[in-house]
Design an enzyme around this catalytic site. Structure first.
Site, mmCIF file in Angstrom:
data_model
loop_
_atom_site.group_PDB
_atom_site.id
_atom_site.type_symbol
_atom_site.label_atom_id
_atom_site.label_comp_id
_atom_site.label_asym_id
_atom_site.label_seq_id
_atom_site.Cartn_x
_atom_site.Cartn_y
_atom_site.Cartn_z
ATOM 1 N N ASP A 127 13.060 -33.710 -16.643
ATOM 2 C CA ASP A 127 12.226 -33.296 -17.770
ATOM 3 C C ASP A 127 12.475 -34.248 -18.956
ATOM 4 O O ASP A 127 13.435 -35.045 -18.910
ATOM 5 C CB ASP A 127 12.613 -31.846 -18.115
ATOM 6 C CG ASP A 127 11.549 -31.111 -18.907
ATOM 7 O OD1 ASP A 127 10.391 -31.553 -18.931
ATOM 8 O OD2 ASP A 127 11.892 -30.059 -19.496
ATOM 9 N N HIS A 131 3.439 -27.477 -20.999
ATOM 10 C CA HIS A 131 4.804 -27.254 -21.512
ATOM 11 C C HIS A 131 4.828 -25.992 -22.367
ATOM 12 O O HIS A 131 3.794 -25.474 -22.760
ATOM 13 C CB HIS A 131 5.247 -28.467 -22.344
ATOM 14 C CG HIS A 131 5.657 -29.634 -21.507
ATOM 15 N ND1 HIS A 131 6.954 -30.071 -21.418
ATOM 16 C CD2 HIS A 131 4.937 -30.426 -20.676
ATOM 17 C CE1 HIS A 131 7.011 -31.099 -20.587
ATOM 18 N NE2 HIS A 131 5.801 -31.340 -20.131
ATOM 19 N N GLY A 168 5.891 -22.933 -21.631
ATOM 20 C CA GLY A 168 5.302 -21.787 -20.933
ATOM 21 C C GLY A 168 5.833 -20.434 -21.385
ATOM 22 O O GLY A 168 5.083 -19.448 -21.399
ATOM 23 N N THR A 169 7.097 -20.376 -21.769
ATOM 24 C CA THR A 169 7.685 -19.073 -22.126
ATOM 25 C C THR A 169 6.932 -18.453 -23.304
ATOM 26 O O THR A 169 6.809 -19.076 -24.360
ATOM 27 C CB THR A 169 9.172 -19.231 -22.494
ATOM 28 O OG1 THR A 169 9.859 -19.775 -21.367
ATOM 29 C CG2 THR A 169 9.790 -17.885 -22.885
HETATM 30 P P1 13P Z 1 9.797 -23.123 -22.547
HETATM 31 O O1 13P Z 1 11.255 -23.284 -22.876
HETATM 32 O O2 13P Z 1 8.998 -22.652 -23.719
HETATM 33 O O3 13P Z 1 9.584 -22.283 -21.347
HETATM 34 O O4 13P Z 1 9.220 -24.576 -22.221
HETATM 35 C C1 13P Z 1 9.683 -25.252 -21.091
HETATM 36 C C2 13P Z 1 9.247 -26.659 -21.073
HETATM 37 O O5 13P Z 1 8.145 -27.006 -21.466
HETATM 38 C C3 13P Z 1 10.193 -27.658 -20.548
HETATM 39 O O6 13P Z 1 9.778 -28.955 -20.739
#
Ligand code: 13P
Length: 286
Positions: A82, A207, A209-210
């Site tokens: 990442d 990106h 997503g949470t």
């Molecule tokens: P979150 O931490 O909001 O789930 O985002 C994850 C992400 O985009 C990792 O690159």
């Protein structure tokens, strides 16, 4: 099932318009839990590592543990680096066997970013690996990389030109999304995803997503966000379940590490399964 290329996993999802969950893992427990969740859902999955995790766990140990666990998996699985602005870490991870990398050079001006991304793509191809690119920072730090300030947005033409000239396999647009928990409901630019996909036919990575709503996920995946990143939700499931268990252990004065690990693993599996199913990945393993 052998380890599968990230490109194959993402391209299939893009063609069928479902989302492949890319979960940021932290250690062997989380790799094991994510693979178990994907097996229970019969879904392909991407194991994602931040630079911080690569350094903390150790690059070689991490890839060895991944390989041992993925080797026994019955679903397609790939490992992805990442947000990485460091060329030497990209080279080390490609050499070690990562299936794909996100070269995060959004802090460079676009021409410099483009020139370097072309080099990273050529390097990745020598390893049969894929590259995700970005030209705008995603708001919020992800494991110490990035910024809490919203980054400068680029024109659609600039983004399309970058995607075409670099040949990246996946592109990560900034559409109002952010890493970490959202402080207020985000107002996302869904049209930007459609415009980029229409102009390039390249899959997008979602990106931050949470904390997005089910409707946001479904609509963005339908428009071409074939890789969907989840990190914070995994960290919270891991840490909060640990805290809950440790509070009980203290109360009862009963300390049994394997019970703690099993409890945390269950929490991570539950969170991962929820996201895989929500993104339409269930039953898509081949
Ligand atoms: P979150 O931490 O909001 O789930 O985002 C994850 C992400 O985009 C990792 O690159």
């Amino acid at each position: 099932m052998p380890i599968v290329s990230t490109k194959e996993i993402v391209d299939r999802a893009f063609a069928d318009r479902y989302g492949v969950a890319a979960f940021n893992i932290l250690d062997d427990l989380t790799i094991d839990a994510i693979i178990a969740a994907a097996e229970e859902e019969r879904a392909p999955v991407i194991i994602q590592t931040s630079v911080k995790t690569v350094r903390a766990y150790g690059r070689n140990r991490l890839i060895d543990v991944f390989r041992a666990m993925a080797h026994d998996a019955t679903i397609p699985v790939a490992v992805h680096l990442d947000h990485c602005p460091y060329r030497e870490v990209i080279t080390e991870c490609l050499d070690a066997g990562w299936n794909s990398v996100l070269f995060d050079a959004h802090e460079l001006d676009v021409a410099d970013n483009l020139a370097q991304t072309v080099e990273v793509v050529a390097e990745a191809r020598e390893h049969g690996a894929a590259v995700e690119g970005e030209i705008e920072g995603i708001e919020g730090k992800e494991d110490d990389i990035g910024s809490d300030e919203a980054s400068k947005l680029q024109s659609l033409e600039t983004a399309v030109d970058f995607i075409r000239k670099t040949g990246v396999d996946v592109f990560a647009p900034a559409i109002g999304n952010a890493h970490g928990q959202y402080k207020k409901a985000p107002n996302l630019d869904h049209q930007r995803v459609s415009d980029l996909v229409e102009a390039t036919s390249v899959p997008m990575a979602l990106h931050g997503g949470t904390g997005l709503s089910d409707e946001q996920f479904r609509d963005l995946i339908a428009r071409g966000c074939a890789k969907v990143n989840i990190s914070t939700a995994i960290k919270e499931a891991y840490m909060r379940s640990g805290l809950e268990h440790l509070k009980e252990a203290e109360e009862k004065n009963k300390w049994d590490p394997p019970t703690l690990f099993a409890f945390q693993r269950d929490a991570v599996v539950t969170t991962a399964r929820h996201h895989i199913a929500l993104f339409g990945g269930s039953g898509k393993a081949w």
